[in-house]
Design an enzyme around this catalytic site. Sequence first.
Site, short mmCIF file in Angstrom:
data_model
loop_
_atom_site.label_atom_id
_atom_site.label_comp_id
_atom_site.label_asym_id
_atom_site.label_seq_id
_atom_site.Cartn_x
_atom_site.Cartn_y
_atom_site.Cartn_z
N LYS A 53 -73.16 0.74 7.91
CA LYS A 53 -74.62 0.79 7.88
C LYS A 53 -75.15 0.72 6.45
O LYS A 53 -76.13 0.04 6.17
CB LYS A 53 -75.11 2.05 8.60
CG LYS A 53 -74.93 1.97 10.11
CD LYS A 53 -75.00 3.32 10.81
CE LYS A 53 -74.64 3.17 12.28
NZ LYS A 53 -74.54 4.46 12.99
N GLN A 97 -75.69 10.48 12.64
CA GLN A 97 -74.48 9.89 13.21
C GLN A 97 -73.87 10.82 14.26
O GLN A 97 -73.62 12.00 13.99
CB GLN A 97 -73.47 9.60 12.10
CG GLN A 97 -72.20 8.91 12.55
CD GLN A 97 -72.46 7.51 13.09
OE1 GLN A 97 -73.22 6.75 12.50
NE2 GLN A 97 -71.84 7.18 14.19
N ASP A 120 -82.66 4.80 16.02
CA ASP A 120 -81.59 4.69 17.02
C ASP A 120 -82.14 4.46 18.42
O ASP A 120 -81.43 4.02 19.32
CB ASP A 120 -80.73 5.97 17.02
CG ASP A 120 -79.41 5.78 16.31
OD1 ASP A 120 -78.93 4.63 16.21
OD2 ASP A 120 -78.83 6.79 15.87
#
Length: 282
Positions: A53, A97, A120
């Site tokens: 990322k 995460q 997300d």
Amino acid sequence: MPQNIDGKAISAQIKEELKEKVADLKISRGISICLAVIQVGSDPASSVYVGNKKKACAYIGIDSRSYELPEETTQEELLQLIDKLNNEEEVNGILVQLPLPAQIDEDVVIRAIDPRKDVDGFHPQSVGALCIGQPGFVSCTPAGIIQLLKRSGIEIAGRECVIIGRSNIVGKPMALLILRENATVTIAHSRTENLREVTRRADILIVATGKPKMITREYVKEGAVVIDVGIHRNEAGKLCGDVDYEDVAPVCSAITPVPGGVGPMTIAMLMNNCVEAGIAGR
């Protein structure tokens, strides 16, 4: 031979488009995009994902902040950091995460992120917006699959689509997105009876079972499009998916490989969500 749906090539195309868009936003509107990535603990797979990322951000021109917290971080400490980032105007996207250590409730953490920074697409407000057709962030893997299909010239409208898997991250949002594209949708799962009969109806079969090489040609209609969301390592350490690629490829019209299919699209769509968050925040 079936059409090989090349996620690497399509994700690279999307990243190039985003790179141009980010550069233009800086020049024409003075907008800079910033993503904050939080990792708790040092799970090896999570570290790889976070590293990828960061690389994508650097390539596209998105500023990235990395917060690497120790395994013993408390839920309250993590929530305090999220609250701080929620209130920082220059931060457009916040990504925590997953998975998180056992002492932290993932649902509480997801709900703590400002929906305007939920790149997300996991916040209940984002999911609710998707359900009723309102604007909002969409979970990155399902959004990436839609792009794979469209950019590969595969018609979705009017087709029969079967999704194997009902997770909040892939199966459920995937069904809503495919429905939005005017397909007829069936969701199958571990309790589905006569699974092979159900999947053999599919013009588009999307597989997210979490079981390596579970889907063989007996599950696939001749000429179907097969999208494999799974990723595993076999006994030899080689990557494979939920679909037995060698067995299924001869009977389908198009298929995603593992690796190089769905995987690269997840990060590309995360970057897209970051850019959209930056634009919406100005």
